[in-house]
Every structure is written in structure tokens, then in C-alpha cells.
Design a protein around this motif. Structure first.
Motif, PDB file in Angstrom:
ATOM      1  N   UNK A   4       0.855  -1.180   0.000  1.00  0.00           N
ATOM      2  CA  UNK A   4       0.000   0.000   0.000  1.00  0.00           C
ATOM      3  C   UNK A   4       0.896   1.237   0.000  1.00  0.00           C
ATOM      4  N   UNK A   5       0.823   2.088  -1.033  1.00  0.00           N
ATOM      5  CA  UNK A   5       1.714   3.256  -1.101  1.00  0.00           C
ATOM      6  C   UNK A   5       1.463   4.275   0.000  1.00  0.00           C
ATOM      7  N   UNK A   6       0.291   4.160   0.680  1.00  0.00           N
ATOM      8  CA  UNK A   6      -0.018   5.105   1.757  1.00  0.00           C
ATOM      9  C   UNK A   6       0.346   4.539   3.131  1.00  0.00           C
ATOM     10  N   UNK A   7       0.793   3.280   3.174  1.00  0.00           N
ATOM     11  CA  UNK A   7       1.122   2.653   4.455  1.00  0.00           C
ATOM     12  C   UNK A   7       2.408   3.235   5.030  1.00  0.00           C
ATOM     13  N   UNK A   8       2.474   3.268   6.347  1.00  0.00           N
ATOM     14  CA  UNK A   8       3.674   3.752   7.021  1.00  0.00           C
ATOM     15  C   UNK A   8       4.843   2.808   6.765  1.00  0.00           C
ATOM     16  N   UNK A   9       6.001   3.383   6.451  1.00  0.00           N
ATOM     17  CA  UNK A   9       7.218   2.615   6.217  1.00  0.00           C
ATOM     18  C   UNK A   9       7.998   2.565   7.526  1.00  0.00           C
ATOM     19  N   UNK A  10       8.301   1.365   8.007  1.00  0.00           N
ATOM     20  CA  UNK A  10       9.031   1.223   9.263  1.00  0.00           C
ATOM     21  C   UNK A  10      10.511   0.990   8.979  1.00  0.00           C
ATOM     22  N   UNK A  11      11.361   1.729   9.690  1.00  0.00           N
ATOM     23  CA  UNK A  11      12.802   1.622   9.493  1.00  0.00           C
ATOM     24  C   UNK A  11      13.492   1.438  10.843  1.00  0.00           C
ATOM     25  N   UNK A  12      14.309   0.398  10.958  1.00  0.00           N
ATOM     26  CA  UNK A  12      15.122   0.186  12.153  1.00  0.00           C
ATOM     27  C   UNK A  12      16.423   0.960  12.005  1.00  0.00           C
ATOM     28  N   UNK A  13      16.894   1.534  13.112  1.00  0.00           N
ATOM     29  CA  UNK A  13      18.136   2.311  13.073  1.00  0.00           C
ATOM     30  C   UNK A  13      18.770   2.347  14.448  1.00  0.00           C
ATOM     31  N   UNK A  14      20.093   2.481  14.475  1.00  0.00           N
ATOM     32  CA  UNK A  14      20.761   2.755  15.739  1.00  0.00           C
ATOM     33  C   UNK A  14      20.663   4.262  15.997  1.00  0.00           C
ATOM     34  N   UNK A  15      20.773   4.675  17.287  1.00  0.00           N
ATOM     35  CA  UNK A  15      20.435   6.054  17.649  1.00  0.00           C
ATOM     36  C   UNK A  15      21.216   7.139  16.928  1.00  0.00           C
ATOM     37  N   UNK A  16      22.570   7.018  16.915  1.00  0.00           N
ATOM     38  CA  UNK A  16      23.422   8.071  16.368  1.00  0.00           C
ATOM     39  C   UNK A  16      24.385   7.465  15.354  1.00  0.00           C
ATOM     40  N   UNK A  17      24.475   8.022  14.163  1.00  0.00           N
ATOM     41  CA  UNK A  17      23.714   9.158  13.630  1.00  0.00           C
ATOM     42  C   UNK A  17      22.463   8.743  12.847  1.00  0.00           C
ATOM     43  N   UNK A  18      22.243   7.424  12.712  1.00  0.00           N
ATOM     44  CA  UNK A  18      21.237   6.925  11.778  1.00  0.00           C
ATOM     45  C   UNK A  18      19.827   7.434  12.073  1.00  0.00           C
ATOM     46  N   UNK A  19      19.381   7.267  13.324  1.00  0.00           N
ATOM     47  CA  UNK A  19      18.033   7.732  13.670  1.00  0.00           C
ATOM     48  C   UNK A  19      17.941   9.252  13.562  1.00  0.00           C
ATOM     49  N   UNK A  20      19.033   9.945  13.881  1.00  0.00           N
ATOM     50  CA  UNK A  20      19.030  11.410  13.775  1.00  0.00           C
ATOM     51  C   UNK A  20      18.865  11.853  12.323  1.00  0.00           C
ATOM     52  N   UNK A  21      19.537  11.166  11.408  1.00  0.00           N
ATOM     53  CA  UNK A  21      19.412  11.497   9.980  1.00  0.00           C
ATOM     54  C   UNK A  21      17.998  11.211   9.484  1.00  0.00           C
ATOM     55  N   UNK A  22      17.443  10.082   9.916  1.00  0.00           N
ATOM     56  CA  UNK A  22      16.071   9.739   9.515  1.00  0.00           C
ATOM     57  C   UNK A  22      15.061  10.767  10.021  1.00  0.00           C
ATOM     58  N   UNK A  23      15.246  11.231  11.252  1.00  0.00           N
ATOM     59  CA  UNK A  23      14.342  12.264  11.792  1.00  0.00           C
ATOM     60  C   UNK A  23      14.441  13.549  10.969  1.00  0.00           C
ATOM     61  N   UNK A  24      15.637  13.849  10.497  1.00  0.00           N
ATOM     62  CA  UNK A  24      15.848  15.057   9.706  1.00  0.00           C
ATOM     63  C   UNK A  24      15.060  15.017   8.392  1.00  0.00           C
ATOM     64  N   UNK A  25      14.956  13.849   7.774  1.00  0.00           N
ATOM     65  CA  UNK A  25      14.279  13.770   6.471  1.00  0.00           C
ATOM     66  C   UNK A  25      12.810  13.384   6.578  1.00  0.00           C
TER      67      UNK A  25
END
Length: 269
Positions: free
Chosen positions: A29-50
Motif C-alpha cells: 500500500x503506497x499510503x502505508x507507514x514505512x518502518x525503518x530500524x536504526x541505531x540512535x546516532x547518527x542513523x536515527x538522527x538522519x532519519x528524523x531530519x528527512x
């Protein structure tokens, strides 16, 4: 007539389920939420930015933060999470081989120069004979640590280009370093107790270490250990994953990395 109602309802439910889209069958479903696993720094920080950038493109992402390197891959492989962002290609290759998974690279985003740290010494030349050295215990980062030490003459490896070298491949150890292998996430926690710790930059940053200033040894900008966005083969071409890949390699992310990490994280695009 009532006795036929339940079987008919059950059959209808099976038919509807079989016709609906799913991770195993139809298109996502193109409207479904995409879930992404990440480690806190810097990966999750970069994801929050975009996240706002993707929202404007109709893609909502949910970031699930992990502090280890195993569960982010296992949960993507088990289709509990859509993608992850935390690992290098050598780590992914070793994980797939060891666990029998088939995770795939989507796009390379950044490099985190790997470093050697000490709370006891200010120069690698001060490292004493028989020093207590801790390195990561997973295959990729284990060899990465050994390659960094070998590059500075602290050990010699049978094959200096082997990205999966182990302690068994150490053929010379002139300082008689005493090695211990620990889970990568544990290394910053034991830094006070050892002479030298080889630590992944994401964990170093989370522990308030500055790789550029604090590392006694550090990989240079030519490090082959690029951090990738990773998914499964069955969802790599999902438009939402591709939009995420484009956002992670956008000028906005490059500027964010260069502004916020002071050389401890380097864009790979």
C-alpha cells in the motif's frame, strides 16, 4: 439455513484475504507507514531530519531505534520491519552468510570512520607491552578493528586486505597485545577498564566521544565501510523505499551531516 452461515462467512474471509495485497503477495500500500530500524546516532538522527521531506512526498516513516546490530536485521528478514539503516556491506555480507538471510543493499549513505580510544593514554605510542585491548566480536567489525591496528603497525595480518580477518590471522603481535572480544555496543562502557578499545563511531558518538578529537587511531576518508540503507529483495523496489533512498542521498542530508558531525561522519555520495 443458520447452520451454513459460519462456514460461508469463513470461506468469504479466506477469499478476501487471498485477494488482498500483502508483503508476500500483492503490491504494498503506497499510503502505508514505512518502518525503518536504526541505531540512535547518527542513523536515527538522519532519519528524523528527512521525515518532513518524505511526508511532503506522501511517505510516512516510523523510526524504530535499536542499540544492537542483530535485531534490526532479523526483524527486517522476518517482515516485522520494512528496512534498516545502520550497517556496512561487510557486516551485511557476514550476517547473511551466518544467519541464512537474504537482505539487500538499497543505497550507500555515509561513512563513520572507525576509531581506537583510550582513557589512559593520549597517544598510541604510549600503549604498553601486553596492553589490554577490546575489539568488537561480530565478524565484520572484528576484522575492521584488526585492519586498523595492522595499518598502524601494531599487528601484522596474514592477508592485510582481508575484510573478514580474525585473531587467528594475526601473524605478528610485537607489543604482545592481549585481545578480548565483546559485543560492539558494550565497548564504550568498558573504556575506563581497558588500555584500548576499538569502537564503532555510532557507539562512540552516543557515548559523547568525539572521533576526530578523541580517537588515537581512526580510519581515513577512503574507508570502504559505507553505511547502507538495507531492505529485503521483495521490497527493495517499493516506491516508498526508493523515495527514502533518494532522501537519504539528497543535498539536505549531505548538508546535515557536514554541519552536525564535524568530520566524525562523512557523506558517501
Amino acid at each position: 439455513m443458520k447452520k451454513y452461515l459460519l462456514p460461508l462467512t469463513a470461506a468469504l474471509a479466506v477469499f478476501v484475504a487471498g485477494c488482498s495485497g500483502s508483503a508476500d503477495g500483492g503490491k504494498a500500500d503506497p499510503s502505508a507507514t514505512l518502518t525503518i530500524a536504526a541505531t540512535p546516532v547518527p542513523h536515527a538522527e538522519i532519519l528524523k531530519e528527512i521525515k518532513p521531506l518524505l511526508a511532503r512526498q506522501g511517505v510516512n516513516i516510523e523510526i524504530k531505534v535499536f542499540t544492537d546490530y542483530v535485531q534490526p536485521n532479523m526483524q527486517v528478514a522476518q517482515k516485522q520491519i520494512d528496512a534498516n539503516f545502520f550497517q556496512t556491506e561487510p557486516y551485511l555480507d557476514a550476517f547473511n552468510k551466518e544467519r541464512g538471510t537474504d537482505l539487500v543493499k538499497v543505497v550507500g549513505v555515509h561513512i563513520e570512520p572507525f576509531g581506537a580510544y583510550s582513557k589512559k593514554f593520549t597517544s598510541i605510542d604510549q600503549l604498553p607491552d601486553g596492553a589490554d585491548v577490546v575489539i568488537p566480536n561480530d565478524p565484520s567489525n572484528n576484522s575492521r578493528a584488526l585492519l586498523l591496528l595492522a595499518g598502524h603497525g601494531l599487528v601484522k595480518l596474514k592477508n592485510p586486505d582481508d575484510r573478514l580477518a580474525t585473531l587467528k590471522d594475526v601473524v605478528e603481535n610485537p607489543k604482545h597485545l592481549k585481545f578480548r572480544e565483546l559485543e560492539a555496543a558494550m565497548l564504550p562502557r568498558v573504556l575506563d577498564q581497558v588500555d584500548l578499545a576499538l569502537i564503532n563511531t555510532n557507539y562512540a558518538l552516543a557515548a559523547k566521544l568525539n572521533p576526530v578529537k578523541d580517537a588515537l587511531l581512526i580510519e581515513d576518508k577512503n574507508s570502504p565501510y559505507v553505511n547502507f540503507l538495507v531492505s529485503r529483495a521483495d521490497n527493495k523496489d517499493d516506491p516508498r523505499v526508493q523515495k527514502l533512498a533518494a532522501a537519504l542521498t539528497s543535498p539536505e542530508v549531505k548538508a546535515f551531516i557536514e554541519k552536525n558531525y564535524g568530520g566524525a561522519v562523512l557523506p558517501a555520495f
